[in-house]
Design a protein around this motif. Structure first.
Motif, short mmCIF file in Angstrom:
data_model
loop_
_atom_site.label_atom_id
_atom_site.label_comp_id
_atom_site.label_asym_id
_atom_site.label_seq_id
_atom_site.Cartn_x
_atom_site.Cartn_y
_atom_site.Cartn_z
N HIS A 222 31.27 36.12 49.05
CA HIS A 222 32.31 36.43 48.67
C HIS A 222 32.25 35.04 47.12
O HIS A 222 31.51 34.11 46.28
N ILE A 223 32.96 35.69 46.32
CA ILE A 223 33.37 34.56 45.26
C ILE A 223 35.12 34.19 44.89
O ILE A 223 36.22 35.21 45.63
N PHE A 224 34.88 32.65 44.97
CA PHE A 224 36.25 32.28 44.72
C PHE A 224 36.74 32.34 43.52
O PHE A 224 36.52 31.51 42.37
N LEU A 225 37.36 33.08 43.43
CA LEU A 225 38.62 33.77 41.82
C LEU A 225 39.32 32.64 41.72
O LEU A 225 40.48 32.32 42.41
N MET A 226 38.80 31.35 40.92
CA MET A 226 40.04 30.49 40.43
C MET A 226 41.28 30.65 40.16
O MET A 226 41.41 31.15 38.62
N GLY A 227 42.21 31.55 40.49
CA GLY A 227 43.52 31.86 40.10
C GLY A 227 44.46 30.66 39.58
O GLY A 227 45.27 30.83 40.48
N TYR A 228 43.75 29.74 38.79
CA TYR A 228 44.81 28.95 38.26
C TYR A 228 44.02 28.56 36.67
O TYR A 228 43.04 29.30 36.54
N ASP A 229 45.09 28.19 36.51
CA ASP A 229 44.95 27.32 34.72
C ASP A 229 44.57 27.99 33.92
O ASP A 229 44.29 28.31 33.34
N LEU A 230 45.76 29.64 34.78
CA LEU A 230 45.56 30.52 33.51
C LEU A 230 46.95 29.66 31.74
O LEU A 230 46.32 30.23 30.35
N HIS A 231 47.17 28.38 32.24
CA HIS A 231 47.62 28.17 30.93
C HIS A 231 47.50 26.63 31.33
O HIS A 231 47.89 26.33 32.73
N GLY A 232 47.90 25.63 30.66
CA GLY A 232 47.54 24.11 30.63
C GLY A 232 47.32 23.41 29.69
O GLY A 232 47.91 23.57 28.38
N PRO A 233 47.05 22.45 29.38
CA PRO A 233 47.24 21.44 28.30
C PRO A 233 46.40 21.20 26.64
O PRO A 233 46.87 20.83 26.21
N TRP A 234 45.79 22.61 27.34
CA TRP A 234 44.62 23.25 25.90
C TRP A 234 45.65 23.59 25.58
O TRP A 234 45.20 23.78 23.82
N ALA A 250 58.66 37.69 25.19
CA ALA A 250 57.67 36.84 24.21
C ALA A 250 57.38 35.54 23.92
O ALA A 250 57.98 34.79 24.49
N SER A 251 56.00 34.78 24.30
CA SER A 251 55.51 34.23 23.80
C SER A 251 54.73 33.45 23.02
O SER A 251 54.15 34.28 21.69
N PRO A 252 54.59 32.48 22.35
CA PRO A 252 53.67 31.93 21.81
C PRO A 252 52.45 32.29 21.68
O PRO A 252 51.85 31.53 20.31
N GLN A 253 51.95 32.29 22.32
CA GLN A 253 50.25 32.36 23.49
C GLN A 253 50.39 33.44 24.03
O GLN A 253 50.69 34.27 24.51
N GLY A 254 48.73 33.67 24.29
CA GLY A 254 48.52 34.92 24.74
C GLY A 254 48.86 34.55 26.21
O GLY A 254 49.24 33.50 26.76
N LYS A 255 48.84 36.14 27.08
CA LYS A 255 50.22 35.54 28.32
C LYS A 255 48.58 36.77 29.28
O LYS A 255 48.30 37.69 28.71
N SER A 256 48.59 36.62 30.70
CA SER A 256 47.97 36.69 31.41
C SER A 256 48.74 36.12 33.27
O SER A 256 49.69 35.72 32.55
N SER A 257 48.00 37.50 34.25
CA SER A 257 48.86 36.57 35.38
C SER A 257 47.53 36.67 36.39
O SER A 257 46.67 37.09 36.46
N ILE A 258 47.79 36.01 37.31
CA ILE A 258 46.92 36.44 39.20
C ILE A 258 46.51 37.99 39.19
O ILE A 258 45.74 38.01 39.22
#
Length: 573
Positions: A222-234, A250-258
């Motif tokens: 299996h592949i463990f999809l790391m469903g986190y860190d889509l956003h963070g301190p970077w 509206a967001s000032p940066q790119g948006k995505s989701s799990i």
């Protein structure tokens, strides 16, 4: 028959009054297929230094534990431990845990953010790949483990500063995995054992473009999809760590989701059963945000990772922070003291587990287990993933305290949704609905025309209200109305159930002293005896603030619990 009705009435009273004590969380997604699949947790070696040892792991909720991390020796390009004495002690404790939980698999995880520097070198030639794979197999056998997990962050580009990259990493990653698979299978034939090979993959199309995704999926378990860190301190702005769905604002940066990340893997041609959806047991706290939008999408002065353990200790019970839930993203967050905190709770992880079920994924997983030292998040997500009913309601969160009750009433035909896809668990139950529920339990006898001016003969609750009024179970108001759409209060429900039990001759003798409640004067005269009986019977308790809250409401979720507990009590009778 008369005895059964009496038992039904008594059971219903106990169930109804006990249900009034419950709260009303929300959230959800549909689930469709049978229980099963992997529940994977990463356990970091450094957790033992912090007092969270392997014996504390929630093994009953897991099928696989990945011990993180082994590294790659830069001189030999073979597997090596960071701290051999400490790591071997942890591995011994994990083996003991496996002895007590025979369903568990134990894998060594190689790499991670800090130890992926030399993957490219180890994969660069056939000889190096063979040597690396051999070292992994030897390690697994020597430590009595069940396989290997590779967490290469990342082939081709990305990862921590100093990570070596080559354009050929894309093909070499596949070759490295194939060599590992070959040697693990060879060893398995010697041992009569199936060894596992898994990998961790980033959430995003960019990662999938840097590996031969379909070939990789064909090799690994299996592949463990790391469903986190889509956003963070970077990022430049405070944002959600792992939103289940993409917010529309509206967001000032790119948006995505799990959900988007899962779909990207599926669209790439990776079989759903090869995906394990990883979830975070931590969040991010952004300091120095503005109050606008409660800090969401605000610039910030500093940020840090916060484990769920520390969230419970320092934030969730802190009156300076107010809790919110983003209904589109289906994740909670906190705001207070110029700080925005994105995190996950039991409800949001259960919703992610529901997504995994609805998509037919091979499992769910967590980074990292020590961050949920009470195991409550792990338990909620695991329970939700393994639930077996076809829940049609988007707003009934898997793992919610009322989920099984909703299933009970829905499958029994006692309650339906407010629409085809919503149950509205937090909506207040009304007087007509309660009468209708009691009427159904009686077999829906015909009772003529209701004597109230606001209950039409063709109304859904007309027969129910007529029957209940005829038997002195419900009463109307001085103006001749019944107000079927009016909310049912705690004292009204106590009075209705008290009269219902008296109607059937059940024992209602007990009376409690209500003076210990600070708002006892708020109890209406008509309900005082019923409330005293309910408290005496232990069916109704005060709130945490010392009030009885007689005018408080009962919700549809609580009503569902009423009926479920009735069924359970009748089985015991």
């Amino acid at each position: 028959m008369q005895d059964l009705i009496r038992r039904t009435a008594a059971a219903l009273a106990a169930a109804c009054m006990a249900a009034l004590l419950l709260g009303t969380p929300t959230g959800a997604e549909q689930r469709t297929y049978q229980a099963g699949g992997e529940v994977v947790g990463y356990y970091a070696g450094w957790a033992a230094y912090q007092g969270y040892t392997p014996d504390q792991l929630p093994a009953e909720h897991l099928t696989q534990i990945n011990y993180a991390f082994a590294r790659i020796d830069p001189d030999t390009l073979t597997i090596a431990l960071e701290n051999p004495a400490h790591d071997k002690k942890n591995l011994a404790a994990l083996r003991k845990l496996r002895q007590q939980n025979g369903h568990l698999k134990l894998l060594i995880s190689v790499g991670g953010w800090s130890d992926s520097q030399y993957f490219s070198d180890a994969a660069a030639t056939a000889a190096r790949r063979e040597a690396f794979a051999a070292s992994c197999v030897d390690f697994v056998v020597a430590q009595g483990l069940d396989g290997v997990d590779l967490d290469w962050e990342y082939p081709v580009s990305g990862g921590a500063p100093g990570t070596i990259h080559r354009p050929a990493d894309k093909q070499n990653f596949t070759k490295l995995l194939q060599e590992l698979r070959t040697q693990l299978d060879r060893q398995g034939r010697r041992d009569g054992k199936d060894y596992s090979l898994t990998i961790a993959g980033a959430a995003g199309s960019w990662y999938l473009n840097q590996i031969e995704a379909v070939k990789v999926a064909d090799i690994v378990d299996h592949i463990f999809l790391m469903g986190y860190d889509l956003h963070g301190p970077w990022d430049t702005s405070a944002d959600f760590n792992a939103p289940l769905y993409t917010p529309s604002g509206a967001s000032p940066q790119g948006k995505s989701s799990i959900a988007d990340s899962v779909q990207a893997y599926l669209d790439k041609g990776i079989p759903a059963e090869k995906l394990v959806l990883g979830m975070p047991l931590y969040g991010y706290a952004y300091q120095g945000v503005s109050s606008q939008n409660n800090g969401l999408y605000s610039t910030y002065t500093s940020a840090k990772s916060v484990s769920y353990r520390m969230l419970k200790k320092n934030y969730l019970s802190n009156a300076a922070y107010r809790q919110y839930r983003h209904q589109e993203a289906q994740v909670p967050y906190l705001y207070g003291s110029r700080t925005f905190i994105s995190y996950d709770d039991a409800e949001s992880l259960a919703a992610k587990a529901a997504l995994a079920r609805s998509q037919g994924l091979g499992g769910i997983g967590f980074w990292e287990l020590s961050q949920d030292d009470g195991g409550e998040l792990t338990a909620a997500a695991s329970s939700a993933f393994r639930s077996t009913w076809g829940n049609p309601f988007r707003d009934v969160a898997p793992g919610a305290w009322y989920e099984e009750a909703v299933r009970y009433v829905y499958e029994a035909g006692l309650m339906q949704g407010t629409t085809g896809t919503t149950f509205s668990p937090g909506r207040t139950s009304n007087r007509g609905q309660i009468a209708a529920i009691l009427h159904r339990l009686e077999g829906s006898p015909r009772a003529g025309t209701p004597p109230f001016t606001d209950v039409a003969a063709g109304s859904y609750c007309a027969d129910a209200v007529a029957w209940a009024e005829k038997n002195n179970i419900v009463r109307g108001f001085e103006d001749g109305t019944f107000r079927p759409e009016g909310r049912i209060t705690r004292q009204q429900l106590a009075a209705i159930l008290f009269r219902y039990l008296e109607h059937w001759g059940a024992d209602t003798a007990g009376r409690a002293d209500l003076s210990r409640f600070s708002d006892t004067a708020a109890v209406a005269d008509y309900a005082r005896e019923a409330m005293a009986w309910a408290v005496s019977a232990g069916l109704l308790r005060g709130r945490s603030d010392g009030t009885l809250d007689p005018a408080g409401s009962a919700t549809r979720a609580q009503t569902a619990v009423i009926l479920q507990r009735l069924g359970a009590l009748l089985e015991e009778a």
